[in-house]
Design a protein around this motif. Structure first.
Motif, PDB file in Angstrom:
ATOM      1  N   VAL A  51       7.591  23.050   2.766  1.00 58.40           N
ATOM      2  CA  VAL A  51       7.113  24.399   2.463  1.00 58.40           C
ATOM      3  C   VAL A  51       5.621  24.327   2.154  1.00 58.40           C
ATOM      4  O   VAL A  51       5.213  23.678   1.182  1.00 58.40           O
ATOM      5  CB  VAL A  51       7.855  25.005   1.257  1.00 58.40           C
ATOM      6  N   LEU A  52       4.818  24.974   2.960  1.00 57.54           N
ATOM      7  CA  LEU A  52       3.378  25.052   2.723  1.00 57.54           C
ATOM      8  C   LEU A  52       3.050  26.363   2.024  1.00 57.54           C
ATOM      9  O   LEU A  52       3.508  27.430   2.444  1.00 57.54           O
ATOM     10  CB  LEU A  52       2.605  24.985   4.040  1.00 57.54           C
ATOM     11  N   VAL A  53       2.264  26.286   0.945  1.00 58.74           N
ATOM     12  CA  VAL A  53       1.791  27.503   0.279  1.00 58.74           C
ATOM     13  C   VAL A  53       0.304  27.664   0.554  1.00 58.74           C
ATOM     14  O   VAL A  53      -0.428  26.685   0.710  1.00 58.74           O
ATOM     15  CB  VAL A  53       2.063  27.451  -1.242  1.00 58.74           C
ATOM     16  N   ARG A  54      -0.136  28.917   0.609  1.00 60.15           N
ATOM     17  CA  ARG A  54      -1.514  29.225   0.994  1.00 60.15           C
ATOM     18  C   ARG A  54      -2.464  29.318  -0.201  1.00 60.15           C
ATOM     19  O   ARG A  54      -3.590  29.801  -0.051  1.00 60.15           O
ATOM     20  CB  ARG A  54      -1.552  30.563   1.746  1.00 60.15           C
ATOM     21  N   THR A  55      -2.046  28.863  -1.369  1.00 61.82           N
ATOM     22  CA  THR A  55      -2.848  29.053  -2.580  1.00 61.82           C
ATOM     23  C   THR A  55      -3.801  27.898  -2.863  1.00 61.82           C
ATOM     24  O   THR A  55      -4.516  27.925  -3.866  1.00 61.82           O
ATOM     25  CB  THR A  55      -1.919  29.244  -3.792  1.00 61.82           C
TER      26      THR A  55
END
Length: 266
Positions: free
Chosen positions: A227-231
């Protein structure tokens, strides 16, 4: 709500917070994972803080954890050296937390370059010319070089700041040698250490992080759902240009509940 996932390896810098600023919804996301029966292990490539310090930092953000819930690249490096270089003297670039982890693992550290049998590279925010001179003299032909992590930068409160890549790049520029071993993410060394501590098979685990080249690459290598988060450090252009493909892309870990419904692979 229950889920098929039994565990989650959750990055911290750029995923739960930026510098000292928590990501909105991060504490609720961790509660959501735990309420769904997912055991959480916090995983960071930052070796400059101890697990106990991270527990305090997470508590300030409303996230409960114990030191046993936190894996740093310093802990992974210390464990690796205790197994693979148990009788070798290590010349170390790093900060107090790394030295403490090495001491706890029984690793012998020397501050005399000519005594070095293995060289350890990590972030030291007090870098100076003398430090690099010592490293240069510690690295002889055949001396193994172990880096805690490969990160060039890390998210700070006001933007990106240098990370261990500053040291690794400087040493490679002097010697022409890259590290022989990366202990932290994206290495299998780090993945196995964290999964063993969590007690969960990779196929039943989520890997949540903000970096493609460390978090997502490691998870994909060992078979977790990524899971990649954009933060953090990965923007849309970086994602589009990368050959590393996460299973899920979220605006923030606050949206983690949407991933918990993910069906198992056929």
């Amino acid at each position: 709500m229950r889920t098929r996932f039994a565990g989650a390896l959750v990055d911290m810098d750029g995923t739960l917070y930026r510098g000292d600023d928590p990501i909105p919804g991060a504490s609720t996301a961790i509660e959501t994972l735990r309420e769904a029966g997912v055991a959480v292990q916090f995983l960071t490539n930052n070796a400059t803080n101890s697990p106990e310090r991270y527990v305090e930092k997470l508590a300030d953000m409303g996230i409960e954890a114990t030191a046993a819930d936190v894996v740093t690249s310093g802990l992974v490096t210390a464990d690796y050296l205790s197994r693979e270089h148990a009788d070798d003297r290590a010349y170390v670039v790093g900060e107090d937390a790394l030295f403490a982890a090495l001491d706890d693992a029984g690793v012998t550290v020397t501050d005399t370059p000519t005594e070095a049998e293995v060289v350890v590279l990590s972030l030291d925010t007090a870098l100076d010319y003398d430090l690099f001179t010592g490293v240069l003299r510690a690295i002889h032909p055949g001396t193994p070089i172990v880096a805690t992590n490969p990160d060039r930068t890390k998210p700070g409160t006001d933007g990106l700041v240098p990370s261990t890549g500053l040291v690794v790049g400087g040493v490679e520029g002097m010697t022409g040698r890259a590290p022989d071993v990366i202990a932290g993410k994206p290495s299998v060394v780090a993945a196995r250490f964290a999964l063993d501590r969590l007690g969960v098979d990779a196929a039943d685990c989520l890997l949540v992080g903000d970096r493609l080249d460390t978090d997502v690459e490691m998870g994909a290598t060992v078979g977790t759902t990524t899971v990649l988060v954009r933060t953090g450090v990965t923007d849309d252009s970086t994602l589009e240009a990368s050959q590393i493909e996460p299973d899920h892309v979220l605006d923030s870990i606050a949206d983690i509940e949407s991933v918990l419904h993910d069906a198992p692979p056929e």
